[in-house]
Scaffold this active site. Structure first.
Site, short mmCIF file in Angstrom:
data_model
loop_
_atom_site.label_atom_id
_atom_site.label_comp_id
_atom_site.label_asym_id
_atom_site.label_seq_id
_atom_site.Cartn_x
_atom_site.Cartn_y
_atom_site.Cartn_z
N THR A 82 18.51 -19.98 12.00
CA THR A 82 17.88 -21.29 11.82
C THR A 82 16.86 -21.18 10.70
O THR A 82 16.39 -20.09 10.38
CB THR A 82 17.13 -21.76 13.09
N ASP B 240 25.39 -19.82 -15.17
CA ASP B 240 24.96 -19.66 -13.78
C ASP B 240 25.46 -18.32 -13.28
O ASP B 240 26.59 -17.93 -13.55
CB ASP B 240 25.57 -20.78 -12.93
N THR C 121 13.47 -19.66 12.21
CA THR C 121 13.37 -18.22 12.50
C THR C 121 13.81 -17.38 11.31
O THR C 121 13.35 -16.28 11.09
CB THR C 121 14.25 -17.83 13.70
N ASP D 53 22.13 -30.93 -12.25
CA ASP D 53 22.41 -30.30 -13.53
C ASP D 53 22.54 -31.33 -14.66
O ASP D 53 22.52 -30.97 -15.83
CB ASP D 53 23.73 -29.52 -13.47
#
Lengths: 198, 603, 673
Positions: free
Chosen positions: C369, C298, C372, C513
């Protein structure tokens, strides 16, 4: 196991078919070609003597014991140079029997060829060949016998050595060797009309 | 070794190297049922006809069990065929000498001997078997046992290689027209035995044999059906010269690493090996296919460097063996003659007798080097033809062929058998050393796990058990000791050689041993069967196991199976795992004899 | 658990191990190791022959003593390895001292012993309580001290839901209150399994170990044949080989060195892993780690430090960089995310703009948010916004402003360089772009280079867009990357790599995972991860350090290398032993073979004894190597093979010649033979 049995059919058929090809067609083909191209060799490279009879094969050694001949190597084939029972002595390096035989042969070789008691003796002169039918001896061996043969035959040593040279086969893939039967035939030819001694 | 010996050696090695690649490429075509050769116009119809008669489909691949079963069934049919011929030879044609049928144990031994590609001769060629027996009973196996051996090697290589056709998916219900996709059967296949057998025989062995046979006749080899020739020699003695259809049998005897001689003296017989040139090509023929198979291996696994690395390991062992053997056979003071009156050290008289090498049991036209090289070649491969009597070699000179056979004849080796024997060592080498690089050992991307190690070790164990077990039995039995031609350590060597040769399917002998007795014929027969089939079955299981494995792609972390390090590793494995087992026995035989000979010890 | 490296020879381990060596003489245990079992039988036979022998008592007694030592030394090696494991287990076991659990039953609390808890029970843990068993937080949030398991003193947060819900038995709650649902069966907690593993009690042979055992057993069988058949060969040759001498030959030839150390190597491999705070659920997983050739990593937390940092201000035309920085800082003042704070810090560093008081009377902060997708501040009539390029573009164009071409270019350039561009705008005027950058961990590039040398491909997994991913991949030096990867993509990737024959390792912590962790050949779950992830993987990293994967691979490789090297060494030893024993066995009957005694050993008896003593002592001498493992250097397989063949192959041929000669000189001087 089941597979084994199912495969038996092709196995038997394969035996028959492949035998026909490899043991029937193939050897017959070879025989045919050999007899067309190398007829003499295919029948054993036989040599016809002065009186018209077959006296041996150029490739197969034969025994000579008379003093007027070159002597071949000791033979373990049958009772000696038995061309229907080839083989060697198979005696190993620590064999008492072999040891004794070689010592006897060395003495005999020195005696018959008039050599000194400590003269080196060519190995091939006192050891048995693998086939027991070795048609050759080493050049050194022939050279040591030349004087004896010349003397008995009333020939010059040079003449005999010429004959040895004429019958020496050379190859880069092996030692130079002298064909005993052929050199003896030549010796006979040049020393005629003296007949072979018994 | 003289300069001419080195020259001959160099020529031989050069020639062998040169033919390896072309033969390998040709094998690639022969061992592919769809392969093409320039002989197709002549042989394709014959091949097709053969499949038709046999009722087999050459494109239908077999898994390891089917392939093995086919091979076993064919061997069984063949051994019965030859046993019958040998027993009945008295009533069969082409028997001008009127030779009688063989005893049951000799017929068993001989039939097994040829079927297993051993060609051990308990019989004496010209004195025991008729032309028909030679030409049909024995030559048949010369071809087919060789072809079968090549097939087994090819099957193993196919298993190792990552072929697309390694598996077939089929539905068991397909025949009733309702394939059931949930019930698919995956088979990992290794080729078709019948196709390999037929194609090797027709495209590989037969064509070379035809050319080789004609060449050999040109050198003086006989090919006739004449009765034995009776001649009166120059000195008036009678000599009977054995004859027969020899030139058709000898090429395959060499090419197929069979080694069963037409004559008792085998390739030492002047008819059977007339000139140094014929000797050279016979040696070359022995190693030709085995050498080419390493190239085939490289091609099949798409790693030619691996093929050459295996070949190089074989050649290093070969050169070492040949030079050792030649060195001891060419020794100037081979025999140290003990004076009759000697009561003290025997060495005092040694200089009185100078020998140019050990010529006992050797032919003048080959000399010590031509004989030593032949002995090395014939035991490096599982041929067993001899042009000199190994029994009469010096102790170390004789140890070389003995040792090569005990290694499992993996130095080039018998056709096919050499390669699959060597691959067993490759598997072990890769396993032990593969761990050392920190990964589960992989051979060409295929993991070597418990099963593979088990199978590889099984074949080694069987080899050791047969050689040592039978020899141990013989040397404490009356039937064993009575057949000896030599006493002392050399006697032990004779027995050890016999079981090493038969287990290794070689066929050469310390021929002083009188082996044509019920006990020897039977035990040697079983040694041959063990050496052939208890080797082949694990090898085929190994092939099947490899075929079913998915190959991991190569990367920098992959164990390298090429290059000098791998070659050295492989040689080390062959010597350490393959040979150490025989050291104690060898110490009591040839090694002790060597030191005794130096002190003039005689038996 | 102590994280100080235990010294190899600690008296507290060695002393009990001596006793253990004798206990292990039990034939029922010995028979599991065929090589040593044969040695044991040999020792018994030789001991018996002391009583039947007529001469050479001293020799036979010494011989049998050393044969017993050979067996005991091998047992000792195993006992030491187990002892080291036990030492770890004991410290773990302390954590398991039977705590009382507060079980919730129909919202009534009762006190039960932890050992009585069943799977599915609910327990309450408050500050100061020890969590009684493995479980999952279903309610609340708490900080937990996991030092007993991980040795890490900093407490970790455990909360219900999400990826940090798993708790481990034996750890202690420091603050707050959580309700835990027990997920482990009785006696099968994580701790229990860990103890069993390190003690070697439930150790099962791994695939490679089984294969090696077969090889060694087959070699033993072969040498047994060699020795047994020597008896009849001797009869033919007129030599009577005595049983003790044959046993001596046999024991020297069979691979006792590796046979004696094999299980110690396996146990210490797992031990080394645990010392690095990695728990493997099976030895098989450790071995598989050595085979790994693809690592899925990762990005966040493994390759990069996790948070993006502001790195540059790229003003629009007609705007100074200072103005942009000022506006960006204003817009970020209330942004508590690491990214937001990094903008404040960068502005301060570059232009010395101090972070202004948040409590500005007229400042109205606009939070981020999901609708937006921007945040900012309204201050003194200024409306400053920052946000992702596409959302800002529609915001500005919606207000009638224009989106300048050079800004669009800067955005694209930033993305191409692997950075995250944020647009800063005031009203409908675009001020410029703030670039956020992923920071690659120091030294990670070297590690990947090492992995590449070992033949391991690294694949970076990230949710970033391909352009960003490519840039980071290049900077970190990974071989490949997967951009915009979902957990399903991960699973697909693993399957694809495996289909090509690769062995794949990955780390993971989230519940999503779990399938990939289960599919991977080595799945390392983070200890901070969910229970599902921990169940799916075959290893758990207690430090939750994704880079640990690299060490795990190295340990796996080292384990296999140690086995291979000692096997090679063991087999190569045989040459010298032959040269010692064979001449000794034949000397009496054939004195001519004296030249074979290349080491010049004093007498046949001293030769045989020296070989047997060497054979026994080499086991002791190699115990440290077996426990520590052979030196591992990241190199290509060819280089490793070359090196180890030289050290253990050639060394294995030569060392015993020196060793046997030295022992011979010593025992001759001491008149022992």
């Amino acid at each position: 196991m089941k597979t084994l049995i199912t495969e038996l059919r092709p196995a038997i058929l394969a035996t028959v078919v492949l035998a026909a090809v490899t043991c029937g067609a193939y050897p017959l083909l070879i025989t045919a070609i050999a007899h067309t191209v190398f007829k003499d060799k295919a029948h054993g490279s036989l040599i016809t003597g002065p009186n018209g009879t077959v006296i041996g094969s150029a490739l197969i050694g034969q025994n000579f014991t008379a003093e007027n001949h070159f002597h071949p190597r000791p033979s373990a084939a049958g009772s000696g140079y038995d061309a229907a029972s080839s083989g060697g002595s198979n005696l190993g390096p620590t064999s008492q029997k072999l040891h004794d035989a070689i010592r006897e042969r060395i003495t005999a070789y020195r005696t018959i060829n008039g050599l000194a008691a400590d003269a080196p003796v060519p190995a091939d002169a006192v050891t048995a060949s693998a086939s027991g039918l070795d048609p050759h001896i080493s050049v050194a061996n022939a050279g040591l016998q030349a004087a004896r043969v010349a003397k008995v035959r009333n020939l010059s040593v040079e003449k005999v050595k010429e004959l040895i040279a004429a019958n020496t086969e050379r190859s880069i893939l092996g030692p130079s060797v002298v064909n005993v039967l052929k050199v003896n035939l030549d010796v006979e030819r040049v020393s005629q009309p003296v007949s072979p001694m018994p | 070794m003289h300069a001419t010996d080195w020259l001959q050696f160099a020529l031989f090695l050069g020639a062998l190297t040169l033919i390896t690649k072309p033969l390998g490429l040709y094998l690639l075509q022969v061992l592919d049922p769809a392969g093409r050769t320039w002989l197709d116009p002549v042989l394709k119809p014959l091949e097709k006809l053969t499949y038709k008669l046999l009722g087999v489909d050459p494109r239908r691949e077999q898994d390891w069990k089917q392939y093995t079963c086919a091979m076993l069934a064919f061997s069984l049919a063949g051994v019965v065929f030859t046993y019958a011929i040998l027993r009945l030879q008295g009533v069969l044609p082409f028997n001008p000498q009127g030779l009688p049928g063989l005893s049951h144990h000799l017929a068993f031994n001989t039939a097994v001997s040829f079927m297993t590609n051993t060609n051990w001769q308990s019989y004496g060629g010209e004195s025991t078997v008729s032309y028909f027996s030679q030409m049909v009973g024995l030559t048949f196996h010369n071809f087919t046992s060789a072809a079968a051996g090549i097939g087994i090697a090819a099957a193993l290589v196919r298993g190792i290689s990552n072929r697309k056709t390694n598996f077939q998916v089929r539905s068991p219900n397909a025949h009733d027209g309702s394939p059931n996709p949930t019930n698919l059967e995956v088979r990992f296949t290794l080729g078709n035995f019948w196709a390999d057998l037929v194609r090797c025989t027709y495209y590989l062995l037969l064509p070379i044999c035809v050319v080789f046979a004609i060449f050999l006749v040109s050198q003086g080899m006989i090919q006739n059906f004449d009765p034995y020739t009776k001649v009166k020699t120059l000195e008036g003695a009678e000599q009977v010269i054995a004859q027969g259809p020899m030139a058709s049998q000898i090429p395959i005897k060499m090419l197929g690493t069979n080694g069963g001689g037409f004559m008792n003296a085998n390739a030492a017989h002047p008819f059977e090996n007339p000139t140094p040139l014929s000797n050279f090509f016979q040696m070359l023929a022995i190693l030709a296919i085995g050498s080419g198979l390493t190239y085939y291996l490289g091609r099949m696994v798409k790693n030619q460097a691996h093929g050459w690395a295996v070949w190089a390991a074989m050649m290093v062992l070969f050169v070492g063996a040949a030079v050792t053997c030649a060195h001891f056979e060419a020794g100037e003071r081979v025999f140290q003659l003990v004076p009759e009156t000697a009561t003290t050290e025997p060495t005092s008289l040694e200089t009185r007798f100078t020998l140019d090498g050990n010529m006992e049991g050797k032919e003048t036209r080959f000399g010590t080097f031509g004989s030593s090289l032949f002995a090395t070649v014939t035991t490096a491969a599982s041929c067993g033809a001899v042009n000199a009597m190994h029994d009469s070699f010096t102790p170390i000179g004789g140890l070389v062929p003995l040792f090569l056979m005990q290694l499992g004849e993996v130095v080039i080796g018998g056709v096919g058998a050499g390669l699959y024997g060597m691959l067993v060592f490759v598997v072990l080498a890769v396993f032990i050393a593969g761990l050392m690089v920190g990964r589960t050992p992989e051979y060409l991307g295929k993991k070597i796990q418990a099963k593979e190690v088990k199978l590889a070790m099984l074949s080694l164990l069987v080899l050791t058990a047969s050689i040592l077990g039978f020899t141990a039995w013989a040397c404490v039995s009356d039937w064993g000791v009575v057949g000896l031609n030599n006493a002392g350590p050399h006697g032990l060597s004779e027995m050890l050689y016999a079981y090493s040769s038969t287990t290794g399917n070689n066929g050469s002998a310390f021929a002083g041993l009188t082996a044509n007795t019920p006990w020897y014929n039977t035990t040697l027969g079983f040694a041959m069967l063990i050496g052939r089939f208890l080797m082949i079955v694990p090898v085929m299981a190994l092939a099947g196991s490899f075929a079913a494995k998915q190959a991991a792609p190569a990367g920098p972390g992959t164990f390298p199976v090429h290059g000098a390090t791998f070659t050295i590793l492989l040689i080390g494995t062959v010597l350490l795992i393959g040979a150490l087992n025989f050291l104690p026995a060898l110490a009591l035989g040839p090694i002790v004899e060597h030191f005794l000979m130096g002190k003039g010890g005689l038996f | 658990m102590s994280h100080k490296p235990t010294p190899l020879f600690d008296a507290s381990i060695l002393v009990p191990a001596i006793g253990g060596a004798f206990q292990k003489l039990d034939p029922r245990l010995m028979v599991k190791n065929p090589v040593m079992f044969v040695t044991l039988v040999g020792a018994v036979l030789t001991t018996v022959s002391i009583f039947t022998a007529r001469t050479d008592y001293g020799f036979i007694i010494q011989l049998s003593l050393w044969l017993w030592f050979t067996v005991l030394f091998a047992n000792f090696a195993e006992a030491v390895a187990e002892g080291r494991g036990k030492a770890q287990a004991d410290s773990l076991r302390k954590a398991r001292k039977d705590t009382m659990a507060r079980r919730l039953h129909n919202s009534a609390e009762s006190s039960v012993p932890a050992s009585a808890l069943e799977k599915g029970d609910l327990v309450v843990c408050e500050a100061g309580d020890v969590i009684p068993a493995d479980g999952e937080v279903i309610e609340g949030i708490a900080s937990v001290d996991e030092a007993s398991i991980t040795g890490e003193s900093a407490p970790v947060i455990r909360e219900s839901g999400g990826d940090r819900s798993a708790v481990t038995g034996g750890t202690r709650v420091i603050s707050d209150r959580i309700v835990v649902r027990i997920t482990s069966e009785k006696g099968n907690t994580f701790l229990d399994r860990m103890i069993a593993m390190v003690e070697g009690a439930k150790r099962q042979k791994t695939p490679n170990e089984i294969a090696l055992t077969i090889l060694l057993s087959a070699m033993t069988l072969i040498f047994l044949l060699v020795t047994i058949t020597l008896k009849p060969f001797g009869i033919y040759s007129g030599i009577t080989f005595s049983t003790p001498v044959l046993v001596a030959l046999l024991v020297c030839l069979i691979p006792t060195t590796i046979g004696g150390l094999l299980s110690a190597i396996g146990i210490s491999g797992i031990d080394r892993l645990i010392r690095r705070n990695v728990m493997a659920t099976s030895g098989r997983a450790v071995e598989a780690a050595g085979d790994i050739d693809v690592l899925l990593l990762d990005k966040t937390g493994t390759i990069t430090i996790g948070n993006r940092m502001a790195s540059d201000f790229r003003p629009a035309n007609g705007v100074t960089e200072h103005q942009l920085a000022d506006a960006a800082q204003l817009a970020s003042l209330a942004d508590e995310t690491p990214e937001g704070r990094s903008i404040v810090v960068l502005a301060k560093e570059k232009f010395n703009i101090r972070g202004r008081e948040l409590a500005h009377p007229h400042a109205i902060f606009v939070p981020f948010t999901a609708q937006t997708r921007m945040s900012g501040v309204d201050l003194d009539g200024r409306s400053i916004r920052k946000g992702a390029a596409d959302s800002m573009k529609s915001h500005i164009e919606g207000q009638g402003g224009t989106y300048p071409a050079e800004v669009a270019k800067a955005v694209e350039a930033a993305s191409r360089a692997g950075r995250t561009p944020l647009i800063v705008a005031e009203g409908c005027k675009v001020l410029g772009v703030v670039e956020l950058k992923d920071v690659v961990k120091g030294g990670i590039k070297d590690r990947f280079a090492r992995l590449r040398k070992m033949g391991i491909k690294t694949v970076m997994i990230t949710g970033d867009n391909p352009m960003t991913a490519a840039a980071i991949a290049a900077e970190a030096g990974v071989d490949d990357f997967m951009a915009q990867a979902t957990p399903e993509d991960k699973l697909q990737r693993i399957r694809a790599e495996q289909a090509e024959g690769h062995l794949v390792a990955m780390t993971g912590d989230g519940t999503n995972d779990a399938p990939a962790l289960a599919q991977a050949d080595v799945g390392v779950a983070m200890n901070t991860g969910t229970q599902a992830a921990r169940e799916a993987g075959n290893m758990v990293d207690l430090d939750s350090n994704p880079t640990k994967l690299i060490e795990i691979v190295e340990i796996g490789k080292q384990l296999l290398m140690t086995r291979g090297s000692l096997t090679t060494f063991s087999i190569a030893n045989d040459i010298a032993k032959y040269f010692a024993i064979i001449p000794a066995m034949l000397m009496a009957t054939f004195p001519v073979i004296a030249p074979l005694n290349v080491m010049g050993l004093a007498s046949p008896q001293s030769a045989i004894l020296s070989a047997v003593i060497f054979n026994a002592l080499i086991i002791i001498a190699l115990i440290p190597l077996a426990l520590k493992g052979v030196t591992y250097k990241p190199m290509g397989a060819a280089a490793v093979l070359h090196r180890n063949l030289l050290v253990y192959g050639l060394g294995g041929v030569l060392v015993p010649f020196v060793g046997i000669k030295a022992i011979d000189v010593l025992i001759t001087t001491l008149h022992l033979a």
